[in-house]
Write an enzyme that holds these catalytic residues in place. Structure first.
Site, PDB file in Angstrom:
ATOM      1  N   SER A  37       0.834  -1.198   0.000  1.00 14.27           N
ATOM      2  CA  SER A  37       0.000   0.000   0.000  1.00 14.27           C
ATOM      3  C   SER A  37       0.868   1.247   0.000  1.00 14.27           C
ATOM      4  O   SER A  37       1.701   1.430   0.894  1.00 14.27           O
ATOM      5  CB  SER A  37      -0.917   0.020   1.219  1.00 14.27           C
ATOM      6  OG  SER A  37      -1.556   1.272   1.340  1.00 14.27           O
ATOM      7  N   HIS A  86      -1.571  -1.439  -3.960  1.00 15.17           N
ATOM      8  CA  HIS A  86      -2.793  -0.971  -3.322  1.00 15.17           C
ATOM      9  C   HIS A  86      -2.771   0.554  -3.204  1.00 15.17           C
ATOM     10  O   HIS A  86      -1.821   1.129  -2.671  1.00 15.17           O
ATOM     11  CB  HIS A  86      -2.913  -1.601  -1.932  1.00 15.17           C
ATOM     12  CG  HIS A  86      -4.259  -1.482  -1.309  1.00 15.17           C
ATOM     13  ND1 HIS A  86      -5.326  -2.262  -1.699  1.00 15.17           N
ATOM     14  CD2 HIS A  86      -4.714  -0.683  -0.324  1.00 15.17           C
ATOM     15  CE1 HIS A  86      -6.386  -1.958  -0.960  1.00 15.17           C
ATOM     16  NE2 HIS A  86      -6.039  -0.986  -0.132  1.00 15.17           N
ATOM     17  N   ASP A  93      -4.885   3.592  -1.663  1.00 12.46           N
ATOM     18  CA  ASP A  93      -5.942   4.000  -0.738  1.00 12.46           C
ATOM     19  C   ASP A  93      -6.393   5.418  -1.067  1.00 12.46           C
ATOM     20  O   ASP A  93      -5.627   6.370  -0.936  1.00 12.46           O
ATOM     21  CB  ASP A  93      -5.441   3.942   0.712  1.00 12.46           C
ATOM     22  CG  ASP A  93      -5.295   2.521   1.209  1.00 12.46           C
ATOM     23  OD1 ASP A  93      -6.276   1.774   1.146  1.00 12.46           O
ATOM     24  OD2 ASP A  93      -4.191   2.166   1.670  1.00 12.46           O
ATOM     25  N   MET A 151      -8.859   8.377  -0.029  1.00 11.89           N
ATOM     26  CA  MET A 151      -9.640   8.858   1.107  1.00 11.89           C
ATOM     27  C   MET A 151     -10.064  10.305   0.860  1.00 11.89           C
ATOM     28  O   MET A 151      -9.277  11.103   0.353  1.00 11.89           O
ATOM     29  CB  MET A 151      -8.830   8.779   2.401  1.00 11.89           C
ATOM     30  CG  MET A 151      -8.248   7.419   2.703  1.00 11.89           C
ATOM     31  SD  MET A 151      -7.294   7.435   4.240  1.00 11.89           S
ATOM     32  CE  MET A 151      -6.517   5.824   4.164  1.00 11.89           C
ATOM     33  N   HIS A 210      -8.684   1.221  -3.619  1.00  6.79           N
ATOM     34  CA  HIS A 210      -9.636   1.086  -2.514  1.00  6.79           C
ATOM     35  C   HIS A 210     -10.264   2.446  -2.270  1.00  6.79           C
ATOM     36  O   HIS A 210      -9.605   3.372  -1.775  1.00  6.79           O
ATOM     37  CB  HIS A 210      -8.877   0.578  -1.285  1.00  6.79           C
ATOM     38  CG  HIS A 210      -9.690   0.459  -0.051  1.00  6.79           C
ATOM     39  ND1 HIS A 210      -9.127   0.315   1.209  1.00  6.79           N
ATOM     40  CD2 HIS A 210     -11.038   0.464   0.156  1.00  6.79           C
ATOM     41  CE1 HIS A 210     -10.078   0.237   2.114  1.00  6.79           C
ATOM     42  NE2 HIS A 210     -11.250   0.339   1.499  1.00  6.79           N
ATOM     43  N   MET A 252     -12.253   4.760  -0.272  1.00  9.06           N
ATOM     44  CA  MET A 252     -12.823   5.085   1.039  1.00  9.06           C
ATOM     45  C   MET A 252     -13.410   6.486   0.933  1.00  9.06           C
ATOM     46  O   MET A 252     -12.911   7.449   1.518  1.00  9.06           O
ATOM     47  CB  MET A 252     -11.742   4.992   2.119  1.00  9.06           C
ATOM     48  CG  MET A 252     -11.335   3.570   2.431  1.00  9.06           C
ATOM     49  SD  MET A 252      -9.932   3.464   3.571  1.00  9.06           S
ATOM     50  CE  MET A 252      -8.582   3.545   2.390  1.00  9.06           C
ATOM     51  N   MET A 308     -11.562  -5.131   6.215  1.00  7.38           N
ATOM     52  CA  MET A 308     -10.686  -4.252   6.983  1.00  7.38           C
ATOM     53  C   MET A 308     -10.403  -4.871   8.350  1.00  7.38           C
ATOM     54  O   MET A 308     -11.319  -5.248   9.071  1.00  7.38           O
ATOM     55  CB  MET A 308     -11.331  -2.883   7.162  1.00  7.38           C
ATOM     56  CG  MET A 308     -11.538  -2.100   5.873  1.00  7.38           C
ATOM     57  SD  MET A 308     -10.004  -1.786   4.979  1.00  7.38           S
ATOM     58  CE  MET A 308      -9.082  -0.820   6.196  1.00  7.38           C
ATOM     59  N   GLY A 365      -8.620   4.682   7.576  1.00  8.58           N
ATOM     60  CA  GLY A 365      -8.331   6.105   7.635  1.00  8.58           C
ATOM     61  C   GLY A 365      -6.860   6.425   7.819  1.00  8.58           C
ATOM     62  O   GLY A 365      -6.401   7.477   7.371  1.00  8.58           O
ATOM     63  N   GLY A 374      -2.640   4.643   8.205  1.00  8.11           N
ATOM     64  CA  GLY A 374      -1.732   3.507   8.156  1.00  8.11           C
ATOM     65  C   GLY A 374      -1.078   3.254   9.504  1.00  8.11           C
ATOM     66  O   GLY A 374      -1.172   4.060  10.428  1.00  8.11           O
ATOM     67  N   ASP A 424      -6.844  -5.981   4.971  1.00 10.15           N
ATOM     68  CA  ASP A 424      -6.122  -4.711   4.984  1.00 10.15           C
ATOM     69  C   ASP A 424      -6.059  -4.156   6.398  1.00 10.15           C
ATOM     70  O   ASP A 424      -7.074  -3.805   6.986  1.00 10.15           O
ATOM     71  CB  ASP A 424      -6.853  -3.713   4.069  1.00 10.15           C
ATOM     72  CG  ASP A 424      -6.128  -2.380   3.937  1.00 10.15           C
ATOM     73  OD1 ASP A 424      -5.095  -2.190   4.603  1.00 10.15           O
ATOM     74  OD2 ASP A 424      -6.611  -1.529   3.164  1.00 10.15           O
ATOM     75  N   GLY A 425      -4.828  -4.104   6.938  1.00 10.47           N
ATOM     76  CA  GLY A 425      -4.642  -3.450   8.223  1.00 10.47           C
ATOM     77  C   GLY A 425      -3.877  -4.267   9.239  1.00 10.47           C
ATOM     78  O   GLY A 425      -4.396  -5.278   9.731  1.00 10.47           O
ATOM     79  N   GLY A 426      -2.644  -3.877   9.522  1.00 12.71           N
ATOM     80  CA  GLY A 426      -1.894  -4.493  10.609  1.00 12.71           C
ATOM     81  C   GLY A 426      -1.351  -5.877  10.326  1.00 12.71           C
ATOM     82  O   GLY A 426      -0.971  -6.596  11.259  1.00 12.71           O
TER      83      GLY A 426
END
Length: 241
Positions: A27, A52, A54, A56, A85, A87, A156, A161, A163, A194-196
């Site tokens: 990402s 990826h 993102d 927003m 993606h 958002m 998610m 919102g 990273g 997506d995330g962590g």
């Protein structure tokens, strides 16, 4: 009325069907944009197949990032499939522009679009793969009416919102439940998370049923080598493939 004409595709790689093998989607949200082209090339050398992006808008999520010009620029400097993606509010207004700019995968949030079936169909009619994204606090039951239309589900595993957030542990159970929903319906839908996610938990999420791992700070973090980190993510995740 939306124009559903097919957008001309020039890159056959962009429209190939998603297979069952694990894919890493670095990402750019966590990248150093001063050296973005160099780092994206390094991630590709490490085995990344997707990139990826993102998007927003400061409304659907409390942050503002990139838009159509960034997708156009990325399309000129990488062979990676652009996984965008959205958002944003009213995603249906913008999907065609992102696809024309070079996005081959576009995901929209089930929470953001009251006409999500129409938007997913529009994405597919334009020649891209259509994804439905869902936040950690949204019940998976909201996917029941759309999962058969989507090519992939973006689950998610942090609140969207920003990273660099910590993986929400109950996301593993959500992946397993989602995989069950897909198998019960006899679908070939991919699961993207997506995330962590990093080398410490990549194997767990793959074992739970994930096909695509989005990795931001785990690949593009400060002092990291994207080529090495993508390769390490693939090695970690394929323990269970």
């Amino acid at each position: 009325m939306q124009d559903t004409k097919q957008v001309e595709r020039t890159d056959e790689r962009d429209v190939r069907m998603m297979d069952a093998s694990l894919k890493i989607a670095p990402s750019i949200l966590s990248a150093n944009w001063v050296r973005l082209g160099e780092d994206v090339a390094a991630a590709e050398r490490g085995g990344a197949e997707l990139l990826h992006v993102d998007v927003m808008d400061g409304h659907f999520v409390p942050n503002i990032t990139v838009g159509i010009p960034m997708v156009k620029w990325l399309k000129t400097c990488t062979n990676l499939t652009l996984d965008t993606h959205l958002m944003i509010t009213e995603p249906g207004r913008y999907v065609e522009d992102f696809i024309k700019a070079g996005s081959s995968m576009v995901s929209i949030h089930v929470e953001a679009d009251p006409h999500i079936l129409r938007t997913l169909a529009h994405i597919k009619n334009l020649g891209a793969r259509a994804g439905v994204a869902i936040n950690p606090g949204t019940s998976l039951t909201h996917l029941e009416e759309v999962i058969e239309v989507a090519d992939y589900v973006l689950l998610m595993s942090v609140n969207p919102g920003f990273g660099g957030q910590t993986f929400i542990p109950r996301s593993l159970e959500r992946v397993r439940r989602l995989r069950g929903m897909i198998e019960e319906r006899g679908l070939n839908t991919s699961i993207e998370i997506d995330g962590g996610v990093d080398t410490r938990n990549a194997a767990e999420v793959v074992r739970a049923g994930v096909n695509i791992i989005v990795a931001g700070s785990a690949v593009f973090g400060e002092k990291l080598n994207p080529e090495e980190t993508v390769r390490a993510m693939l090695d970690a995740g394929t323990q269970w493939v």
